[in-house]
Design an enzyme around this catalytic site. Structure first.
Site, short mmCIF file in Angstrom:
data_model
loop_
_atom_site.label_atom_id
_atom_site.label_comp_id
_atom_site.label_asym_id
_atom_site.label_seq_id
_atom_site.Cartn_x
_atom_site.Cartn_y
_atom_site.Cartn_z
N SER A 1 35.45 80.78 102.68
CA SER A 1 36.21 81.36 102.06
C SER A 1 35.60 81.61 101.11
CB SER A 1 37.04 79.89 101.64
OG SER A 1 38.04 80.22 100.42
N ASP B 1 40.50 86.78 98.78
CA ASP B 1 39.11 86.15 98.10
C ASP B 1 38.42 86.58 99.76
OD1 ASP B 1 40.44 84.07 100.04
OD2 ASP B 1 39.65 82.38 99.59
N ASP C 1 42.95 84.29 102.41
CA ASP C 1 44.01 84.28 102.92
C ASP C 1 44.50 83.09 101.38
OD1 ASP C 1 41.92 82.17 101.64
OD2 ASP C 1 42.21 80.54 103.49
N ASP D 1 37.80 84.98 102.93
CA ASP D 1 38.65 85.26 104.07
C ASP D 1 39.88 85.91 103.65
OD1 ASP D 1 39.73 82.37 102.79
OD2 ASP D 1 39.10 81.83 104.64
#
Length: 445
Positions: free
Chosen positions: A102, A241, A245, A243
Protein backbone atom coordinates in the site's frame (compact mmCIF):
# COMPACT_ATOMS: atom_id res chain seq x y z
CA UNK A 1 -7.09 -16.33 18.98
CA UNK A 2 -4.08 -14.12 18.31
CA UNK A 3 -2.78 -13.75 14.77
CA UNK A 4 0.69 -14.91 13.83
CA UNK A 5 0.93 -13.62 10.27
CA UNK A 6 -2.17 -11.65 9.24
CA UNK A 7 -2.70 -8.08 10.41
CA UNK A 8 -5.67 -5.81 9.77
CA UNK A 9 -4.82 -5.72 6.05
CA UNK A 10 -3.19 -8.99 5.10
CA UNK A 11 0.43 -9.96 5.71
CA UNK A 12 2.98 -7.16 5.54
CA UNK A 13 6.65 -6.60 6.33
CA UNK A 14 10.11 -5.76 5.07
CA UNK A 15 11.03 -7.94 2.11
CA UNK A 16 13.62 -10.69 2.41
CA UNK A 17 13.17 -10.77 6.18
CA UNK A 18 10.63 -11.97 8.73
CA UNK A 19 7.31 -12.94 7.14
CA UNK A 20 7.96 -11.33 3.78
CA UNK A 21 10.25 -13.78 2.00
CA UNK A 22 9.87 -15.86 -1.16
CA UNK A 23 9.60 -18.97 1.00
CA UNK A 24 6.75 -17.44 2.97
CA UNK A 25 4.97 -16.32 -0.20
CA UNK A 26 5.13 -19.86 -1.58
CA UNK A 27 3.73 -21.26 1.67
CA UNK A 28 0.87 -18.74 1.62
CA UNK A 29 0.11 -19.79 -1.94
CA UNK A 30 0.08 -23.45 -1.00
CA UNK A 31 -2.04 -22.88 2.12
CA UNK A 32 -4.56 -20.51 0.51
CA UNK A 33 -4.69 -22.63 -2.62
CA UNK A 34 -5.40 -25.80 -0.65
CA UNK A 35 -8.03 -24.07 1.48
CA UNK A 36 -9.91 -22.86 -1.60
CA UNK A 37 -9.81 -26.16 -3.51
CA UNK A 38 -13.54 -26.65 -3.21
CA UNK A 39 -15.78 -28.43 -5.69
CA UNK A 40 -14.80 -30.42 -8.77
CA UNK A 41 -14.23 -27.50 -11.17
CA UNK A 42 -10.82 -26.35 -12.42
CA UNK A 43 -9.59 -23.94 -9.73
CA UNK A 44 -8.19 -20.50 -10.47
CA UNK A 45 -6.47 -17.64 -8.62
CA UNK A 46 -5.96 -14.11 -9.92
CA UNK A 47 -2.75 -12.33 -8.87
CA UNK A 48 -1.97 -8.63 -9.17
CA UNK A 49 0.85 -6.53 -7.78
CA UNK A 50 2.03 -2.96 -7.42
CA UNK A 51 5.32 -1.63 -8.80
CA UNK A 52 7.81 -2.64 -6.08
CA UNK A 53 10.98 -4.38 -7.17
CA UNK A 54 10.20 -7.24 -4.81
CA UNK A 55 6.90 -7.84 -6.58
CA UNK A 56 8.62 -10.04 -9.18
CA UNK A 57 10.05 -12.27 -6.47
CA UNK A 58 6.83 -12.52 -4.49
CA UNK A 59 4.73 -13.11 -7.59
CA UNK A 60 6.95 -15.95 -8.82
CA UNK A 61 6.97 -17.59 -5.39
CA UNK A 62 3.19 -17.43 -5.11
CA UNK A 63 2.78 -18.90 -8.60
CA UNK A 64 4.96 -21.83 -7.48
CA UNK A 65 2.87 -22.27 -4.35
CA UNK A 66 -0.52 -22.18 -6.05
CA UNK A 67 0.39 -24.36 -9.02
CA UNK A 68 2.03 -26.97 -6.78
CA UNK A 69 -1.31 -27.66 -5.11
CA UNK A 70 -3.21 -27.77 -8.38
CA UNK A 71 -4.53 -24.25 -8.83
CA UNK A 72 -4.28 -22.36 -12.14
CA UNK A 73 -2.92 -18.81 -11.95
CA UNK A 74 -3.92 -15.71 -13.92
CA UNK A 75 -1.32 -12.94 -13.71
CA UNK A 76 -2.54 -9.35 -14.06
CA UNK A 77 0.79 -7.54 -13.62
CA UNK A 78 0.78 -4.09 -11.96
CA UNK A 79 -2.85 -3.29 -11.13
CA UNK A 80 -4.70 -1.45 -8.34
CA UNK A 81 -5.94 -3.52 -5.42
CA UNK A 82 -9.62 -2.92 -6.34
CA UNK A 83 -8.90 -4.23 -9.85
CA UNK A 84 -7.80 -7.56 -8.38
CA UNK A 85 -11.02 -7.77 -6.36
CA UNK A 86 -13.08 -6.89 -9.43
CA UNK A 87 -11.35 -9.34 -11.77
CA UNK A 88 -11.35 -12.18 -9.25
CA UNK A 89 -15.11 -11.95 -9.14
CA UNK A 90 -15.72 -11.35 -12.86
CA UNK A 91 -13.38 -14.20 -13.89
CA UNK A 92 -15.12 -16.63 -11.51
CA UNK A 93 -11.84 -17.19 -9.68
CA UNK A 94 -11.71 -19.02 -6.37
CA UNK A 95 -9.29 -16.49 -4.92
CA UNK A 96 -7.68 -13.11 -5.61
CA UNK A 97 -4.26 -11.99 -4.41
CA UNK A 98 -2.77 -8.51 -4.32
CA UNK A 99 0.96 -8.22 -3.68
CA UNK A 100 1.40 -4.76 -2.19
CA UNK A 101 2.34 -2.85 0.94
CA UNK A 102 0.00 0.00 0.00
CA UNK A 103 1.45 3.37 1.12
CA UNK A 104 4.60 1.86 2.70
CA UNK A 105 8.08 2.47 1.21
CA UNK A 106 9.40 0.16 -1.52
CA UNK A 107 11.43 -1.95 0.92
CA UNK A 108 8.18 -3.38 2.31
CA UNK A 109 5.68 -5.65 0.64
CA UNK A 110 2.50 -7.45 1.56
CA UNK A 111 -0.07 -10.06 0.57
CA UNK A 112 -3.81 -9.35 0.55
CA UNK A 113 -6.32 -12.12 -0.14
CA UNK A 114 -9.80 -11.80 -1.65
CA UNK A 115 -12.50 -14.43 -1.81
CA UNK A 116 -14.50 -15.41 -4.92
CA UNK A 117 -17.05 -12.70 -4.09
CA UNK A 118 -14.36 -9.99 -4.42
CA UNK A 119 -14.35 -9.15 -0.71
CA UNK A 120 -11.34 -9.48 1.57
CA UNK A 121 -11.30 -12.74 3.46
CA UNK A 122 -13.24 -12.94 6.69
CA UNK A 123 -11.39 -13.28 9.99
CA UNK A 124 -12.47 -16.90 10.05
CA UNK A 125 -11.01 -17.67 6.62
CA UNK A 126 -7.78 -15.77 7.34
CA UNK A 127 -7.26 -17.69 10.56
CA UNK A 128 -7.89 -20.99 8.76
CA UNK A 129 -5.31 -20.12 6.08
CA UNK A 130 -2.89 -18.92 8.75
CA UNK A 131 -3.09 -22.24 10.60
CA UNK A 132 -2.27 -24.07 7.36
CA UNK A 133 0.81 -21.97 6.52
CA UNK A 134 3.06 -23.82 8.95
CA UNK A 135 1.72 -27.21 7.91
CA UNK A 136 3.00 -29.37 5.06
CA UNK A 137 0.46 -29.21 2.23
CA UNK A 138 -0.39 -32.14 0.00
CA UNK A 139 1.24 -31.57 -3.39
CA UNK A 140 -0.65 -32.78 -6.46
CA UNK A 141 0.45 -35.41 -8.95
CA UNK A 142 2.66 -34.12 -11.80
CA UNK A 143 -0.23 -34.26 -14.29
CA UNK A 144 -2.40 -32.10 -11.98
CA UNK A 145 0.05 -29.21 -11.44
CA UNK A 146 -1.60 -25.89 -12.25
CA UNK A 147 -0.85 -23.67 -15.22
CA UNK A 148 -0.01 -19.96 -15.20
CA UNK A 149 -0.87 -17.40 -17.84
CA UNK A 150 -0.66 -13.64 -18.08
CA UNK A 151 -3.61 -11.71 -19.50
CA UNK A 152 -2.90 -8.62 -21.54
CA UNK A 153 -6.24 -6.85 -21.29
CA UNK A 154 -6.56 -6.55 -17.49
CA UNK A 155 -5.83 -2.81 -17.72
CA UNK A 156 -8.62 -2.27 -20.24
CA UNK A 157 -11.11 -4.33 -18.27
CA UNK A 158 -10.52 -2.26 -15.14
CA UNK A 159 -10.66 1.09 -16.98
CA UNK A 160 -13.99 0.04 -18.51
CA UNK A 161 -15.41 -0.89 -15.11
CA UNK A 162 -14.20 2.35 -13.51
CA UNK A 163 -15.79 4.47 -16.24
CA UNK A 164 -19.05 2.56 -15.87
CA UNK A 165 -19.23 3.70 -12.23
CA UNK A 166 -19.91 7.22 -13.52
CA UNK A 167 -23.30 8.36 -14.82
CA UNK A 168 -23.12 8.03 -18.62
CA UNK A 169 -24.41 11.60 -19.04
CA UNK A 170 -21.45 13.13 -17.20
CA UNK A 171 -18.35 14.23 -19.09
CA UNK A 172 -15.18 15.75 -17.69
CA UNK A 173 -14.46 17.95 -20.74
CA UNK A 174 -14.05 21.23 -18.91
CA UNK A 175 -11.82 19.96 -16.10
CA UNK A 176 -8.06 20.17 -15.84
CA UNK A 177 -6.95 17.49 -13.39
CA UNK A 178 -3.56 16.76 -11.85
CA UNK A 179 -3.36 13.03 -11.13
CA UNK A 180 -0.62 11.70 -8.82
CA UNK A 181 -0.34 7.91 -8.99
CA UNK A 182 2.50 7.62 -6.42
CA UNK A 183 4.63 5.72 -8.97
CA UNK A 184 2.36 2.85 -8.03
CA UNK A 185 -0.20 0.43 -9.40
CA UNK A 186 -2.52 3.02 -10.98
CA UNK A 187 0.14 4.68 -13.13
CA UNK A 188 -1.27 3.27 -16.38
CA UNK A 189 -4.99 3.11 -15.57
CA UNK A 190 -6.24 6.19 -13.71
CA UNK A 191 -4.85 8.94 -16.00
CA UNK A 192 -6.16 7.19 -19.15
CA UNK A 193 -9.58 6.64 -17.53
CA UNK A 194 -9.93 10.36 -16.78
CA UNK A 195 -8.66 11.28 -20.25
CA UNK A 196 -11.17 8.96 -21.93
CA UNK A 197 -13.93 10.79 -20.05
CA UNK A 198 -12.80 14.08 -21.58
CA UNK A 199 -10.59 15.65 -18.92
CA UNK A 200 -7.31 17.43 -19.54
CA UNK A 201 -4.96 15.31 -17.47
CA UNK A 202 -1.62 16.33 -16.01
CA UNK A 203 0.04 13.15 -14.78
CA UNK A 204 2.70 12.80 -12.10
CA UNK A 205 4.02 9.81 -10.17
CA UNK A 206 3.67 7.69 -13.32
CA UNK A 207 7.29 6.60 -13.82
CA UNK A 208 7.79 3.60 -11.52
CA UNK A 209 11.28 2.12 -11.38
CA UNK A 210 10.77 -0.48 -8.66
CA UNK A 211 12.23 1.75 -5.96
CA UNK A 212 10.27 5.03 -6.09
CA UNK A 213 6.76 3.93 -5.15
CA UNK A 214 5.30 6.45 -2.63
CA UNK A 215 8.60 8.35 -2.55
CA UNK A 216 7.77 12.07 -2.24
CA UNK A 217 4.55 11.53 -4.22
CA UNK A 218 1.08 10.13 -3.66
CA UNK A 219 -1.56 10.51 -0.99
CA UNK A 220 0.93 10.43 1.90
CA UNK A 221 3.33 13.02 0.41
CA UNK A 222 1.16 15.87 -0.83
CA UNK A 223 3.62 18.75 -1.22
CA UNK A 224 4.40 17.83 -4.83
CA UNK A 225 0.80 17.67 -6.04
CA UNK A 226 -0.20 20.79 -4.13
CA UNK A 227 2.51 22.78 -5.88
CA UNK A 228 1.68 21.22 -9.27
CA UNK A 229 -2.06 22.01 -9.03
CA UNK A 230 -1.34 25.68 -8.36
CA UNK A 231 1.42 25.84 -10.98
CA UNK A 232 -0.79 24.28 -13.68
CA UNK A 233 -3.86 26.32 -12.76
CA UNK A 234 -5.73 23.02 -12.48
CA UNK A 235 -9.28 22.66 -11.22
CA UNK A 236 -8.41 19.84 -8.84
CA UNK A 237 -5.73 17.33 -7.84
CA UNK A 238 -6.25 13.60 -7.31
CA UNK A 239 -3.64 11.80 -5.17
CA UNK A 240 -3.61 8.01 -4.87
CA UNK A 241 -1.38 5.70 -2.85
CA UNK A 242 0.81 2.83 -4.04
CA UNK A 243 -2.01 0.33 -4.63
CA UNK A 244 -4.67 2.98 -5.44
CA UNK A 245 -7.21 2.02 -2.79
CA UNK A 246 -6.76 5.39 -1.07
CA UNK A 247 -7.67 8.91 -2.23
CA UNK A 248 -6.79 12.39 -1.05
CA UNK A 249 -7.95 15.44 -3.03
CA UNK A 250 -6.29 18.83 -3.45
CA UNK A 251 -8.44 21.86 -4.37
CA UNK A 252 -7.47 24.49 -6.93
CA UNK A 253 -5.81 26.57 -4.22
CA UNK A 254 -3.56 23.71 -3.14
CA UNK A 255 -5.48 22.89 0.04
CA UNK A 256 -5.89 19.29 1.21
CA UNK A 257 -9.30 17.62 1.18
CA UNK A 258 -9.16 14.49 3.38
CA UNK A 259 -11.35 11.42 3.55
CA UNK A 260 -13.78 12.99 6.00
CA UNK A 261 -14.65 15.81 3.58
CA UNK A 262 -14.94 13.34 0.70
CA UNK A 263 -17.34 11.16 2.71
CA UNK A 264 -19.36 14.26 3.61
CA UNK A 265 -19.69 15.20 -0.06
CA UNK A 266 -20.58 11.77 -1.40
CA UNK A 267 -22.89 10.98 1.52
CA UNK A 268 -24.79 14.26 1.13
CA UNK A 269 -25.05 14.04 -2.66
CA UNK A 270 -26.12 10.41 -2.72
CA UNK A 271 -28.69 11.13 -0.02
CA UNK A 272 -30.16 13.98 -2.06
CA UNK A 273 -30.21 11.73 -5.13
CA UNK A 274 -31.95 9.02 -3.06
CA UNK A 275 -29.02 6.67 -3.69
CA UNK A 276 -27.68 6.48 -0.12
CA UNK A 277 -28.44 3.33 1.86
CA UNK A 278 -28.30 2.78 5.60
CA UNK A 279 -29.33 6.32 6.50
CA UNK A 280 -25.77 7.52 6.87
CA UNK A 281 -22.07 6.84 6.48
CA UNK A 282 -19.65 4.41 8.16
CA UNK A 283 -16.25 5.69 9.33
CA UNK A 284 -13.71 4.91 12.04
CA UNK A 285 -13.23 6.39 15.48
CA UNK A 286 -10.57 8.68 13.99
CA UNK A 287 -12.98 10.64 11.77
CA UNK A 288 -13.42 14.23 12.88
CA UNK A 289 -16.36 15.29 15.04
CA UNK A 290 -17.07 17.92 12.41
CA UNK A 291 -18.07 15.17 9.98
CA UNK A 292 -20.51 13.72 12.48
CA UNK A 293 -22.08 17.11 13.09
CA UNK A 294 -22.34 17.85 9.36
CA UNK A 295 -24.08 14.55 8.65
CA UNK A 296 -26.49 15.17 11.51
CA UNK A 297 -27.37 18.52 9.95
CA UNK A 298 -28.30 16.61 6.79
CA UNK A 299 -30.44 14.15 8.74
CA UNK A 300 -27.82 11.41 8.45
CA UNK A 301 -25.96 9.26 10.96
CA UNK A 302 -22.29 8.43 11.37
CA UNK A 303 -21.53 4.87 12.44
CA UNK A 304 -18.03 4.52 13.89
CA UNK A 305 -15.83 1.44 13.85
CA UNK A 306 -12.33 0.44 14.95
CA UNK A 307 -9.48 1.72 12.78
CA UNK A 308 -9.05 -0.29 9.58
CA UNK A 309 -11.01 -0.45 6.34
CA UNK A 310 -11.91 -4.11 7.00
CA UNK A 311 -13.93 -3.00 10.06
CA UNK A 312 -15.60 -0.24 8.06
CA UNK A 313 -16.57 -2.78 5.42
CA UNK A 314 -17.91 -5.24 7.99
CA UNK A 315 -20.19 -2.56 9.46
CA UNK A 316 -21.30 -1.46 6.00
CA UNK A 317 -22.31 -4.97 5.00
CA UNK A 318 -24.01 -5.65 8.33
CA UNK A 319 -26.07 -2.44 8.17
CA UNK A 320 -26.58 -2.27 4.39
CA UNK A 321 -24.64 0.99 4.01
CA UNK A 322 -23.12 1.86 0.63
CA UNK A 323 -20.79 4.73 1.62
CA UNK A 324 -17.95 4.40 4.11
CA UNK A 325 -14.28 5.08 4.56
CA UNK A 326 -11.45 6.48 6.61
CA UNK A 327 -10.10 9.96 7.23
CA UNK A 328 -6.84 8.73 5.68
CA UNK A 329 -8.52 8.32 2.31
CA UNK A 330 -9.87 4.78 1.99
CA UNK A 331 -13.26 5.23 0.30
CA UNK A 332 -15.56 2.22 0.02
CA UNK A 333 -18.52 2.68 -2.33
CA UNK A 334 -20.27 -0.68 -2.35
CA UNK A 335 -22.44 0.17 -5.35
CA UNK A 336 -19.30 0.10 -7.46
CA UNK A 337 -16.54 -1.83 -5.65
CA UNK A 338 -16.03 -4.46 -2.97
CA UNK A 339 -13.04 -2.72 -1.42
CA UNK A 340 -11.53 0.76 -1.23
CA UNK A 341 -11.10 2.25 -4.72
CA UNK A 342 -9.42 5.64 -5.02
CA UNK A 343 -10.21 6.03 -8.73
CA UNK A 344 -13.91 5.22 -8.37
CA UNK A 345 -14.20 7.61 -5.41
CA UNK A 346 -12.37 10.31 -7.37
CA UNK A 347 -14.90 10.02 -10.19
CA UNK A 348 -17.74 10.66 -7.74
CA UNK A 349 -15.93 13.80 -6.58
CA UNK A 350 -15.34 14.92 -10.17
CA UNK A 351 -18.99 14.29 -11.04
CA UNK A 352 -20.06 16.52 -8.15
CA UNK A 353 -17.63 19.19 -9.32
CA UNK A 354 -19.05 19.13 -12.85
CA UNK A 355 -22.67 19.16 -11.71
CA UNK A 356 -22.24 21.93 -9.14
CA UNK A 357 -20.32 24.37 -11.32
CA UNK A 358 -18.49 25.45 -8.16
CA UNK A 359 -14.73 25.58 -7.65
CA UNK A 360 -13.30 22.70 -5.64
CA UNK A 361 -12.36 25.03 -2.77
CA UNK A 362 -16.03 25.85 -2.28
CA UNK A 363 -17.56 22.46 -3.00
CA UNK A 364 -15.19 20.22 -1.05
CA UNK A 365 -14.90 21.97 2.29
CA UNK A 366 -18.36 21.23 3.67
CA UNK A 367 -17.56 21.55 7.34
CA UNK A 368 -14.90 23.07 9.56
CA UNK A 369 -13.03 20.28 11.37
CA UNK A 370 -12.89 20.71 15.13
CA UNK A 371 -9.39 20.86 16.65
CA UNK A 372 -8.03 17.32 16.78
CA UNK A 373 -4.72 16.26 18.33
CA UNK A 374 -3.12 12.83 18.07
CA UNK A 375 0.04 11.89 19.98
CA UNK A 376 1.87 8.58 20.22
CA UNK A 377 3.46 7.43 23.48
CA UNK A 378 5.83 4.47 23.70
CA UNK A 379 5.12 2.22 26.66
CA UNK A 380 6.22 -0.85 28.58
CA UNK A 381 4.01 -3.15 30.59
CA UNK A 382 0.26 -2.52 30.47
CA UNK A 383 -0.28 1.14 31.39
CA UNK A 384 -3.88 1.28 30.19
CA UNK A 385 -4.85 -1.04 33.04
CA UNK A 386 -3.36 1.20 35.76
CA UNK A 387 -5.48 3.42 37.97
CA UNK A 388 -3.29 6.40 37.08
CA UNK A 389 -4.05 6.18 33.34
CA UNK A 390 -7.70 5.21 33.82
CA UNK A 391 -8.21 8.28 36.01
CA UNK A 392 -6.50 10.55 33.45
CA UNK A 393 -8.72 9.20 30.68
CA UNK A 394 -11.87 9.58 32.79
CA UNK A 395 -10.92 13.15 33.66
CA UNK A 396 -10.30 13.96 29.98
CA UNK A 397 -13.62 12.46 28.94
CA UNK A 398 -15.37 14.48 31.63
CA UNK A 399 -13.66 17.68 30.51
CA UNK A 400 -14.77 17.18 26.88
CA UNK A 401 -18.19 15.67 27.65
CA UNK A 402 -20.78 17.01 25.23
CA UNK A 403 -18.25 19.04 23.26
CA UNK A 404 -15.58 16.57 22.17
CA UNK A 405 -14.17 13.04 22.31
CA UNK A 406 -11.23 11.06 23.65
CA UNK A 407 -9.99 7.98 21.77
CA UNK A 408 -7.24 5.79 23.22
CA UNK A 409 -5.89 2.76 21.38
CA UNK A 410 -2.81 0.60 21.24
CA UNK A 411 -0.94 0.28 17.96
CA UNK A 412 -1.16 -3.17 16.44
CA UNK A 413 2.41 -3.07 15.12
CA UNK A 414 4.55 -1.35 17.77
CA UNK A 415 4.57 -0.66 21.56
CA UNK A 416 2.79 2.66 21.21
CA UNK A 417 -0.40 4.05 22.72
CA UNK A 418 -2.20 6.46 20.42
CA UNK A 419 -3.92 9.26 22.32
CA UNK A 420 -6.42 11.30 20.33
CA UNK A 421 -8.79 14.00 21.53
CA UNK A 422 -10.88 16.58 19.73
CA UNK A 423 -13.23 19.35 20.75
CA UNK A 424 -14.24 22.94 20.16
CA UNK A 425 -11.53 24.43 22.38
CA UNK A 426 -8.04 23.70 20.99
CA UNK A 427 -6.29 24.57 24.26
CA UNK A 428 -8.57 22.29 26.24
CA UNK A 429 -8.00 19.43 23.77
CA UNK A 430 -4.23 19.82 24.00
CA UNK A 431 -4.34 19.79 27.80
CA UNK A 432 -6.39 16.60 27.82
CA UNK A 433 -4.03 14.82 25.41
CA UNK A 434 -0.91 15.94 27.29
CA UNK A 435 -2.32 14.83 30.64
CA UNK A 436 -3.13 11.34 29.34
CA UNK A 437 0.25 11.03 27.62
CA UNK A 438 2.02 12.04 30.84
CA UNK A 439 0.05 9.42 32.76
CA UNK A 440 0.99 6.69 30.24
CA UNK A 441 4.68 7.67 30.50
CA UNK A 442 4.57 7.67 34.29
CA UNK A 443 2.81 4.29 34.39
CA UNK A 444 5.45 2.86 32.04
CA UNK A 445 8.42 4.15 34.06
Amino acid sequence: MGRKYFGTDGIRGRTNSGNMTATMAMKVGQAAGTYFLRGDHRHRVVIGKDTRLSGYMMESAMVAGFTSVGMDVVLLGPMPTPAVALLARSMRADLGVMISASHNPFEDNGIKLFGPDGFKLSDEDELAVEMMIDQEQLLVRPEDIGRARRIDDARGRYIHAVKNSLNSQIRLDDLKIVVDCANGAAYDVTPPAFWELGAEVVSMGVSPDGHNINRDVGSTALDAIKARVVEEGADIGIALDGDADRLIVVDEKGKTVDGDQIMALIGRDWHRQERLRGGGVVATVMSNLGLERFLESEGLSLVRTAVGDRYVLEAMRAGDFNVGGEQSGHMILLDHATTGDGTVAALQVLAALVQSGKPASELLHLFEPVPQILKNVRFTGNPLETTLVKDAIAHGEGTLAGKGRVVIRKSGTEPVVRVMAEGDDAGEVESVVDAICDAVKEASA
